[in-house]
Design an enzyme around this catalytic site. Structure first.
Site, PDB file in Angstrom:
ATOM      1  N   ASP A 140       0.794  -1.229   0.000  1.00 19.60           N
ATOM      2  CA  ASP A 140       0.000   0.000   0.000  1.00 19.60           C
ATOM      3  C   ASP A 140       0.828   1.281   0.000  1.00 19.60           C
ATOM      4  O   ASP A 140       0.266   2.379   0.005  1.00 19.60           O
ATOM      5  CB  ASP A 140      -0.932   0.020   1.222  1.00 19.60           C
ATOM      6  CG  ASP A 140      -2.065  -0.977   1.071  1.00 19.60           C
ATOM      7  OD1 ASP A 140      -2.350  -1.371  -0.072  1.00 19.60           O
ATOM      8  OD2 ASP A 140      -2.652  -1.361   2.097  1.00 19.60           O
ATOM      9  N   HIS A 155      28.732   6.293 -10.197  1.00 20.67           N
ATOM     10  CA  HIS A 155      27.380   6.407  -9.650  1.00 20.67           C
ATOM     11  C   HIS A 155      27.266   5.605  -8.350  1.00 20.67           C
ATOM     12  O   HIS A 155      26.317   4.857  -8.143  1.00 20.67           O
ATOM     13  CB  HIS A 155      26.333   5.937 -10.669  1.00 20.67           C
ATOM     14  CG  HIS A 155      26.172   6.877 -11.820  1.00 20.67           C
ATOM     15  ND1 HIS A 155      25.564   6.519 -12.998  1.00 20.67           N
ATOM     16  CD2 HIS A 155      26.544   8.165 -11.976  1.00 20.67           C
ATOM     17  CE1 HIS A 155      25.574   7.561 -13.830  1.00 20.67           C
ATOM     18  NE2 HIS A 155      26.168   8.567 -13.226  1.00 20.67           N
ATOM     19  N   ASP A 189      28.467  14.258  -4.432  1.00 20.39           N
ATOM     20  CA  ASP A 189      27.721  14.756  -5.596  1.00 20.39           C
ATOM     21  C   ASP A 189      26.261  14.744  -5.183  1.00 20.39           C
ATOM     22  O   ASP A 189      25.647  13.675  -5.079  1.00 20.39           O
ATOM     23  CB  ASP A 189      27.980  13.838  -6.804  1.00 20.39           C
ATOM     24  CG  ASP A 189      27.275  14.334  -8.077  1.00 20.39           C
ATOM     25  OD1 ASP A 189      26.385  15.201  -7.985  1.00 20.39           O
ATOM     26  OD2 ASP A 189      27.613  13.816  -9.160  1.00 20.39           O
ATOM     27  N   ASP A 222      22.855  20.584  -9.005  1.00 20.96           N
ATOM     28  CA  ASP A 222      23.755  19.441  -9.179  1.00 20.96           C
ATOM     29  C   ASP A 222      25.180  19.902  -8.858  1.00 20.96           C
ATOM     30  O   ASP A 222      25.808  20.554  -9.684  1.00 20.96           O
ATOM     31  CB  ASP A 222      23.627  18.956 -10.637  1.00 20.96           C
ATOM     32  CG  ASP A 222      24.394  17.671 -10.914  1.00 20.96           C
ATOM     33  OD1 ASP A 222      24.935  17.080  -9.966  1.00 20.96           O
ATOM     34  OD2 ASP A 222      24.435  17.263 -12.092  1.00 20.96           O
ATOM     35  N   HIS A 232      33.973  10.373 -18.422  1.00 23.75           N
ATOM     36  CA  HIS A 232      32.642  10.953 -18.675  1.00 23.75           C
ATOM     37  C   HIS A 232      32.779  12.322 -19.331  1.00 23.75           C
ATOM     38  O   HIS A 232      33.874  12.859 -19.450  1.00 23.75           O
ATOM     39  CB  HIS A 232      31.799  10.996 -17.399  1.00 23.75           C
ATOM     40  CG  HIS A 232      32.365  11.815 -16.271  1.00 23.75           C
ATOM     41  ND1 HIS A 232      32.314  13.182 -16.243  1.00 23.75           N
ATOM     42  CD2 HIS A 232      32.995  11.442 -15.126  1.00 23.75           C
ATOM     43  CE1 HIS A 232      32.861  13.620 -15.118  1.00 23.75           C
ATOM     44  NE2 HIS A 232      33.308  12.590 -14.426  1.00 23.75           N
ATOM     45  N   HIS A 242      26.212  18.513 -18.796  1.00 24.27           N
ATOM     46  CA  HIS A 242      24.909  18.137 -19.371  1.00 24.27           C
ATOM     47  C   HIS A 242      23.959  19.291 -19.106  1.00 24.27           C
ATOM     48  O   HIS A 242      24.202  20.131 -18.235  1.00 24.27           O
ATOM     49  CB  HIS A 242      24.392  16.831 -18.732  1.00 24.27           C
ATOM     50  CG  HIS A 242      24.402  16.828 -17.226  1.00 24.27           C
ATOM     51  ND1 HIS A 242      23.408  17.404 -16.475  1.00 24.27           N
ATOM     52  CD2 HIS A 242      25.308  16.339 -16.330  1.00 24.27           C
ATOM     53  CE1 HIS A 242      23.685  17.246 -15.184  1.00 24.27           C
ATOM     54  NE2 HIS A 242      24.847  16.620 -15.057  1.00 24.27           N
ATOM     55  N   HIS A 278      19.499  15.457 -15.646  1.00 23.96           N
ATOM     56  CA  HIS A 278      20.030  15.377 -17.013  1.00 23.96           C
ATOM     57  C   HIS A 278      18.879  15.879 -17.877  1.00 23.96           C
ATOM     58  O   HIS A 278      18.019  15.116 -18.282  1.00 23.96           O
ATOM     59  CB  HIS A 278      20.432  13.942 -17.372  1.00 23.96           C
ATOM     60  CG  HIS A 278      21.617  13.464 -16.575  1.00 23.96           C
ATOM     61  ND1 HIS A 278      22.068  12.172 -16.609  1.00 23.96           N
ATOM     62  CD2 HIS A 278      22.449  14.115 -15.719  1.00 23.96           C
ATOM     63  CE1 HIS A 278      23.132  12.053 -15.807  1.00 23.96           C
ATOM     64  NE2 HIS A 278      23.369  13.215 -15.255  1.00 23.96           N
ATOM     65  N   GLU A 330      31.645  19.769 -14.927  1.00 23.84           N
ATOM     66  CA  GLU A 330      32.006  18.739 -13.947  1.00 23.84           C
ATOM     67  C   GLU A 330      33.143  17.818 -14.382  1.00 23.84           C
ATOM     68  O   GLU A 330      32.953  16.609 -14.528  1.00 23.84           O
ATOM     69  CB  GLU A 330      30.779  17.911 -13.565  1.00 23.84           C
ATOM     70  CG  GLU A 330      29.948  17.369 -14.723  1.00 23.84           C
ATOM     71  CD  GLU A 330      28.790  16.505 -14.223  1.00 23.84           C
ATOM     72  OE1 GLU A 330      29.035  15.591 -13.422  1.00 23.84           O
ATOM     73  OE2 GLU A 330      27.648  16.750 -14.639  1.00 23.84           O
ATOM     74  N   TYR A 342      39.837  10.003 -11.950  1.00 25.98           N
ATOM     75  CA  TYR A 342      39.541   8.817 -11.133  1.00 25.98           C
ATOM     76  C   TYR A 342      40.683   7.831 -11.320  1.00 25.98           C
ATOM     77  O   TYR A 342      40.834   7.240 -12.389  1.00 25.98           O
ATOM     78  CB  TYR A 342      38.203   8.200 -11.564  1.00 25.98           C
ATOM     79  CG  TYR A 342      37.114   9.256 -11.675  1.00 25.98           C
ATOM     80  CD1 TYR A 342      36.371   9.639 -10.554  1.00 25.98           C
ATOM     81  CD2 TYR A 342      36.868   9.918 -12.881  1.00 25.98           C
ATOM     82  CE1 TYR A 342      35.411  10.642 -10.642  1.00 25.98           C
ATOM     83  CE2 TYR A 342      35.922  10.926 -12.980  1.00 25.98           C
ATOM     84  CZ  TYR A 342      35.194  11.287 -11.860  1.00 25.98           C
ATOM     85  OH  TYR A 342      34.255  12.291 -11.945  1.00 25.98           O
ATOM     86  N   ARG A 382      36.011  14.953  -8.368  1.00 25.36           N
ATOM     87  CA  ARG A 382      35.165  15.660  -9.339  1.00 25.36           C
ATOM     88  C   ARG A 382      34.793  16.998  -8.714  1.00 25.36           C
ATOM     89  O   ARG A 382      34.600  17.074  -7.494  1.00 25.36           O
ATOM     90  CB  ARG A 382      33.902  14.846  -9.681  1.00 25.36           C
ATOM     91  CG  ARG A 382      32.984  15.526 -10.678  1.00 25.36           C
ATOM     92  CD  ARG A 382      31.957  14.585 -11.328  1.00 25.36           C
ATOM     93  NE  ARG A 382      31.015  14.000 -10.396  1.00 25.36           N
ATOM     94  CZ  ARG A 382      31.042  12.736  -9.987  1.00 25.36           C
ATOM     95  NH1 ARG A 382      31.976  11.911 -10.416  1.00 25.36           N
ATOM     96  NH2 ARG A 382      30.136  12.282  -9.142  1.00 25.36           N
ATOM     97  N   GLU A 424      32.008  20.032  -9.497  1.00 26.14           N
ATOM     98  CA  GLU A 424      30.850  20.285 -10.373  1.00 26.14           C
ATOM     99  C   GLU A 424      30.085  21.522  -9.931  1.00 26.14           C
ATOM    100  O   GLU A 424      29.712  21.649  -8.770  1.00 26.14           O
ATOM    101  CB  GLU A 424      29.899  19.074 -10.344  1.00 26.14           C
ATOM    102  CG  GLU A 424      28.622  19.296 -11.149  1.00 26.14           C
ATOM    103  CD  GLU A 424      27.759  18.042 -11.262  1.00 26.14           C
ATOM    104  OE1 GLU A 424      27.833  17.188 -10.368  1.00 26.14           O
ATOM    105  OE2 GLU A 424      27.016  17.940 -12.256  1.00 26.14           O
TER     106      GLU A 424
HETATM  107  N1  GLY Z   1      24.722  13.774 -10.371  1.00 27.16           N
HETATM  108  C1  GLY Z   1      24.577  13.374 -11.700  1.00 27.16           C
HETATM  109  C2  GLY Z   1      25.517  14.069 -12.569  1.00 27.16           C
HETATM  110  O1  GLY Z   1      26.381  14.760 -12.082  1.00 27.16           O
HETATM  111  O2  GLY Z   1      25.425  14.008 -13.752  1.00 27.16           O
HETATM  112 MN    MN Z   2      25.957  16.536 -13.273  1.00 27.64          MN
HETATM  113 MN    MN Z   3      26.362  15.644 -10.153  1.00 23.47          MN
END
Ligand code: GLY
Ligand code: MN
Ligand code: MN
Length: 442
Positions: free
Chosen positions: A36, A240, A257, A268, A347, A351, A358, A389, A393, A410, A412
Site C-alpha cells: 500500500d 554512480h 555529488d 547538481d 565521462h 549536461h 540530465h 564537472e 579517477y 570531481r 561540479e
Molecule cells: N549527479 C549526476 C551528474 O552529475 O550528472
Molecule cells: Mn551533473
Molecule cells: Mn552531479
C-alpha cells in the site's frame, strides 16, 4: 504574465506553425513501492512546465487551429472521503480558476471527451512511447474517431511527438525558472558547506548524506534531485556510487555529488575534500588539475561556443596534467587523439540542467546536417544551463605510483549562460583547495 500560461501560448504557436491539431500531455502516474505504500509522487516535467499543476491523474489538452486555441485540464474531482485520507484536491472548477485554463473537467470524462476533441482535427501531438498505458489510450481514442468515418467524421492523419517541441522551449530557461534554479543552487551550496563542516574520520558516509538532506529539507526542498553520492576513498572512483555506507578514514578524500530539487528544478553540485581537512601532496596535485580543468571549461561557456567546447577545454587541461604526473605519456595531441586520458576521465564535462537533472534538449543543432557530415554540436545561448564537472579517477593498479591510488576527484558547478559569458549558480560553496582547508578548520 503567468509563466505557465505564457508557455502554453508559445507551444500553441509552435503547434499552429505545424498546421494545428490537438496536444495531449498527461502527468506521471503514481507508482506503488510495495503493497500500500507509494513512491513519493513526482509529476511529469513536461506537464508541470505547461501547467504548474502537481496533482496526479491530470491531463492537459490544447486544441489549436489557424486562429484560436483552447486549453482544457482534466483532473480529479473533489472528493471529501479521499481528501480526508490523502489530502486536498482542487477539483476542476477551482483548478480552472487558479491555473487559468479555458475549461476544466473531471478526469473521469477523459475517454468520453477525447474522441470528440480529436474529431475532424488534422493531428495529435503527444509523448509517444513514454508510457505504454498512455500510448494505448491514444490508440483507443483514435480508433474511436475512426469508427465514426461513415458518419463523415475524420480522424487525425498525423501523430507528432510533442516532446521535441517542448524540449526546445525548456532548453532556454525563462526568468521564473532561473529564479528557482538560483534558489535551488543556494540551498545545495549550503548543504555542501554543512557536509564539509561535519566531516571527520570515523563518521559514516550516510551520516553526511543525512546532513545534506537536513539542509535540503530545511531550505524547503522536498527531495534530492537524484540519489546523493557520498563516496569516500576508493568509492569515489565509482561514478554512480550509491551505497553510502562506508566509514570515513583519515587521509582519504570524500567526494559528494548531491543537489536538491526545489519547486521542480534540479541543482547538481560535486565537491571533493579531505575527510580530515588537509590534502596530501598527491591529492592536492590531482585536485588542482581538476580545478584548472573546470576553470577552463567555465571560460569556454559563453554564447556562440558549442556544447562540446567546455568539454574539450577541460580534456586539454586534464590530459596535460596526467602527462605531467607521469600517468599517461605525451605529447598532448597524441594523448587526446588516442583517448589515453579516458582511463582516468571517462565521462563528459557537462549536461543540460533544469527540471530533470540530465535535462531534456538535443545536444546537437536541430535540422539536417550537410550530406556526409555530422550534425554540429548545439551553440550555447543565453538562458541555457549546463553543468561543469570534470574529474579524475585513479584506481589502484600495478602500473600506478602508490600515492595516486584510489583517488577520485570531481568538481561540479551549475552554469547559466548569460549574454556575455556564464553565471555560476552554485558559487557559494568553496572549491579552491586552500579555501576548503580553511573552511574545514574553522
Ligand atoms: N549527479 C549526476 C551528474 O552529475 O550528472
Ligand atoms: Mn551533473
Ligand atoms: Mn552531479
Amino acid at each position: 504574465m503567468h509563466p505557465y500560461h505564457d508557455r502554453r501560448q508559445r507551444l500553441t504557436q509552435l503547434i499552429r506553425e505545424r498546421g494545428g491539431g490537438v496536444a495531449v500531455i498527461a502527468t506521471a502516474p503514481e507508482v506503488i513501492r510495495n503493497r500500500d505504500a507509494h513512491y513519493p509522487y513526482r509529476w511529469d516535467s513536461y506537464f508541470y512546465y505547461l501547467t504548474g499543476f502537481t496533482e496526479p491523474e491530470a491531463v492537459l489538452v490544447l486544441s489549436v487551429d489557424g486562429s484560436g486555441a483552447e486549453s482544457r485540464l482534466f483532473c480529479r474531482d473533489k472528493n471529501e472521503e479521499r481528501e480526508i485520507w490523502d489530502g486536498y484536491r482542487f477539483g476542476p472548477q477551482l483548478a480552472r480558476e487558479k491555473f487559468g485554463f479555458d475549461h476544466a473537467l473531471s478526469i473521469d470524462k477523459l475517454d468520453e471527451e477525447l474522441p470528440r476533441l480529436l474529431a475532424d482535427r488534422p493531428a495529435i501531438f503527444s509523448a509517444i512511447g513514454a508510457d505504454s498505458a498512455h500510448d494505448a489510450r491514444i490508440a483507443r481514442w483514435l480508433n474511436s474517431v475512426r469508427g465514426q468515418a461513415r458518419a463523415g467524421v475524420s480522424a487525425p492523419a498525423q501523430v507528432f511527438e510533442i516532446r521535441s517541441l517542448v524540449d526546445d522551449m525548456r532548453l532556454i530557461k525563462d526568468s521564473h525558472e532561473i529564479d528557482i534554479m538560483r534558489r535551488a543552487a543556494d540551498i545545495s551550496a549550503a548543504a555542501h558547506v554543512r557536509a564539509m563542516r561535519a566531516s571527520r574520520p570515523g563518521r559514516f558516509e550516510f551520516e553526511l548524506e543525512a546532513e545534506l538532506e537536513h539542509e535540503f529539507r530545511m531550505g524547503g526542498s522536498k527531495a534530492p534531485a537524484y540519489g546523493s553520492i557520498v563516496a569516500s576513498g576508493r568509492h569515489a572512483c565509482v561514478l554512480h556510487y550509491r551505497a553510502n555506507d562506508a566509514r570515513l578514514t583519515e587521509g582519504e578524500l570524500l567526494l559528494i555529488d548531491a543537489g536538491c530539487e526545489l519547486d521542480g528544478y534540479a541543482s547538481d553540485i560535486t565537491r571533493t575534500f579531505p575527510v580530515s581537512g588537509r590534502f596530501s601532496g598527491a591529492q592536492r596535485t590531482l585536485y588542482d588539475i581538476v580545478l584548472e580543468a573546470q576553470q577552463a571549461a567555465i571560460a569556454a561557456t559563453r554564447p556562440g561556443m558549442r556544447f562540446i567546447d567546455p568539454h574539450n577545454a577541460a580534456v586539454k587541461v586534464l590530459a596535460q596534467g596526467l602527462i605531467d604526473c607521469g600517468l599517461i605519456s605525451g605529447p598532448l595531441d597524441t594523448a587526446i587523439e588516442s583517448g589515453a586520458y579516458r582511463r582516468f576521465y571517462m565521462h563528459r564535462t557537462g549536461h543540460w540542467l533544469g527540471m530533470d537533472v540530465h535535462d531534456c534538449g538535443d545536444y546537437r543543432e536541430p535540422g539536417e546536417p550537410a550530406t556526409g557530415s555530422e550534425k554540429p554540436w548545439r551553440i550555447l545561448r543565453p538562458g541555457m544551463v549546463i553543468t561543469e564537472e570534470p574529474g579524475l579517477y585513479v584506481r589502484a593498479a600495478d602500473d600506478i605510483p602508490r600515492h595516486f591510488h584510489d583517488i577520485g576527484i570531481r568538481i561540479e558547478d551549475d552554469a547559466l549562460v548569460t549574454e556575455s559569458g556564464c553565471e555560476i549558480l552554485t558559487g557559494k560553496v568553496p572549491k579552491a583547495a586552500n579555501d576548503i582547508e580553511a573552511l574545514m578548520q574553522s
